[in-house]
Design a protein around this motif. Structure first.
Motif, PDB file in Angstrom:
ATOM      1  N   THR A   1      -6.124   6.853  15.904  1.00  0.00           N
ATOM      2  CA  THR A   1      -6.723   6.325  14.681  1.00  0.00           C
ATOM      3  C   THR A   1      -7.593   7.377  14.001  1.00  0.00           C
ATOM      4  O   THR A   1      -8.054   8.325  14.635  1.00  0.00           O
TER       5      THR A   1
ATOM      6  N   THR B   1     -10.227   7.736  10.151  1.00  0.00           N
ATOM      7  CA  THR B   1     -10.762   7.141   8.930  1.00  0.00           C
ATOM      8  C   THR B   1     -10.855   8.215   7.866  1.00  0.00           C
ATOM      9  O   THR B   1     -11.398   9.292   8.106  1.00  0.00           O
TER      10      THR B   1
ATOM     11  N   ASN C   1      -3.873   4.330  11.289  1.00  0.00           N
ATOM     12  CA  ASN C   1      -3.476   4.214  12.687  1.00  0.00           C
ATOM     13  C   ASN C   1      -2.075   4.803  12.834  1.00  0.00           C
ATOM     14  O   ASN C   1      -1.103   4.275  12.281  1.00  0.00           O
TER      15      ASN C   1
ATOM     16  N   ASP D   1      -8.532   3.242   6.598  1.00  0.00           N
ATOM     17  CA  ASP D   1      -8.389   3.251   8.055  1.00  0.00           C
ATOM     18  C   ASP D   1      -6.928   3.520   8.388  1.00  0.00           C
ATOM     19  O   ASP D   1      -6.017   2.796   7.926  1.00  0.00           O
TER      20      ASP D   1
ATOM     21  N   ARG E   1     -12.155   4.177   1.015  1.00  0.00           N
ATOM     22  CA  ARG E   1     -12.189   4.387   2.460  1.00  0.00           C
ATOM     23  C   ARG E   1     -10.895   3.818   3.036  1.00  0.00           C
ATOM     24  O   ARG E   1     -10.500   2.683   2.729  1.00  0.00           O
TER      25      ARG E   1
ATOM     26  N   ASN F   1      -4.924   0.955   6.221  1.00  0.00           N
ATOM     27  CA  ASN F   1      -5.613  -0.314   5.917  1.00  0.00           C
ATOM     28  C   ASN F   1      -4.721  -1.506   6.232  1.00  0.00           C
ATOM     29  O   ASN F   1      -4.623  -2.480   5.475  1.00  0.00           O
TER      30      ASN F   1
END
Length: 462
Positions: A258, A260, A98, A96, A94, A231
């Motif tokens: 952002t 995911t 941005n 993240d 996973r 991340n």
């Protein structure tokens, strides 16, 4: 005596009817040949159906004979900042993301001119364009070229720069040439120069990116690198297509914001492929059963009932499916939830397959693919099917044998028909002779009867 032109006229017999009956009887000799040809054609058609079913099963087997297939992933993005495409080497996890800045391409605008079709140079010259400080592209500019001519020459040059003309609405000089780099990022800034800087065109086309000194052209859009974090790790990219930020995944930046990214093994595709393997084999078995069927009540039989080629196909496939596929965790089909039934079909235990996919996907891949393309279960089956379906293989040879037999039957049919025609011609000649002979006999009989009647009259006999 006159020649008899139609059978039966001289004798009064239905010789034409008799000849037609004899002809029909002779042509019955062709019926077994025709029937045999139809039988062989039906068998060729049946082999075509068998070949199609075998090909479908081979496709399903080949799909499982690819090690990369078992490494496939799915990627799902939440948020609109990026889109993603995962490769076989993508690392599940996973991420993240941005995006704080998108990469932009530099744009330069020249000063305006009053007319985009007016000549800007009296003599030919050379326009030099370069991107990112690389080797420049020299573009020949003909004498008396207009702004539109220069635009077209740049766009045809392949310099990595696109040119367009913008009307900014200025009352005196509204037409401005705008150059835009085809690449984004700070490493794609442009340099522009003209060989005759004293000409009107030379005064318009000048830009030096080094040290920001610029030139007569104005930078309307500055080149920028994309900026993002994955991340929490900051990443800079010359392009909005980012590779390497996530292993095996290509990110396409769409906007700041952002998102995911979830990367997972594509277990569903593996399960679907194994089910397809089982289903295509069972369809093959169903087709074989249809081609070898026999109805005791009606006597109807499948086109390949008792056929040696089809028995060989069944035997080879059963041996391949019933064999071992190495010394790994899974060795035989039943270890992954696939069992061979008495009727020749395969039965799939979906729960057992699901457990293998979820808990030991690598071992499942090794079972089907093996150490090389020919080592696993799918490879062994694919090899057997390949030998059956290749040119000169089992099915092709059997089909060609039937075609050769049909050709020989055709030759036999032609010879038999020629013999029949010769026989009928002989009959016709004999019948004509018979008709003529009877006609002569009838004529002689009439003559003698007449003479006897005259003699009787002379003797006074009634």
């Amino acid at each position: 005596m006159a020649t008899i032109s139609s059978l039966g006229i001289g004798s009064g017999l239905d010789l034409n009817g008799l000849l037609d009956q004899l002809k029909s009887a002779e042509r019955e000799k062709l019926a077994p040949i025709t029937q045999q040809q139809k039988s062989y054609q039906s068998q060729i058609s049946a082999y075509g159906q068998l070949e199609s079913a075998l090909s479908n099963f081979q496709d399903a087997s080949a799909k499982l004979n690819d090690a990369e297939f078992f490494q496939g992933v799915t990627s799902e993005v939440t948020g609109s900042a990026v889109t993603a495409a995962g490769g076989t080497d993508a690392a599940p996890g996973r991420y993240d993301i941005n995006v704080t800045k998108l990469a932009r391409a530099q744009s330069l605008a020249a000063n305006g001119v009053d007319d985009s079709t007016r000549a800007l140079n009296s003599a030919a010259g050379t326009l030099t364009l370069s991107v990112g400080g690389g080797a420049g592209t020299d573009i020949a500019i003909a004498a008396d070229s207009s702004l539109e001519d220069v635009r077209d020459s740049i766009n045809a040059s392949g310099a990595g720069i696109q040119a367009s003309i913008v009307n900014d609405g200025d009352a005196a000089n509204p037409y401005r040439l705008v150059l835009t780099s085809e690449a984004t990022g700070t490493e794609s800034e442009m340099d522009v120069s003209y060989s005759d800087p004293g000409s009107e065109l030379g005064g318009l086309m000048d830009y030096d990116s080094a040290g920001g000194s610029g030139g007569s052209m104005t930078q309307s859009v500055a080149a920028e690198d994309a900026a993002l974090s994955v991340n929490g790790i900051s990443i800079s990219s010359q392009s909005n297509t980012v590779e390497g930020a996530v292993q095996g995944v290509t990110l396409s930046l769409a906007e700041t914001g952002t998102a995911t990214l979830a990367v997972e093994r594509d277990n569903g595709a593996v399960e679907s492929a194994v089910k397809g393997f089982v289903d295509s084999y069972n369809k093959l078995q169903s087709k074989i059963a249809d081609l070898t069927s026999f109805n005791a009540e009606t006597g109807d039989a499948g086109e390949l009932l008792g056929d040696g080629t089809l028995r060989s196909v069944e035997s080879q496939l059963r041996n391949a499916l019933g064999g071992s596929a190495g010394d790994g965790t899974f060795k035989v089909l039943s270890d992954v939830g696939i069992s061979l039934q008495v009727d020749g079909s395969l039965e799939l235990d979906e729960k057992a397959l699901g457990d293998a996919v979820d808990n030991d996907l690598a071992a499942l891949g090794e079972f089907f693919t093996g150490a090389d393309e020919a080592g696993g279960m799918a490879g062994q089956v694919d090899a057997v099917l390949g030998r059956m379906l290749e040119e000169g293989g089992l099915v092709a040879n059997s089909t060609q044998g039937l075609k050769d037999s049909i050709e020989r039957l055709g030759e036999r049919y032609t010879r038999t028909e020629e013999n029949i025609n010769d026989t009928i011609a002989r009959y016709r000649t004999q019948f004509a002779q018979l008709d003529s002979m009877i006609a002569n006999m009838n004529s002689t009989s009439s003559y003698l009867t007449q003479q006897f009647d005259n003699m009787n009259a002379q003797l006074g006999k009634n």
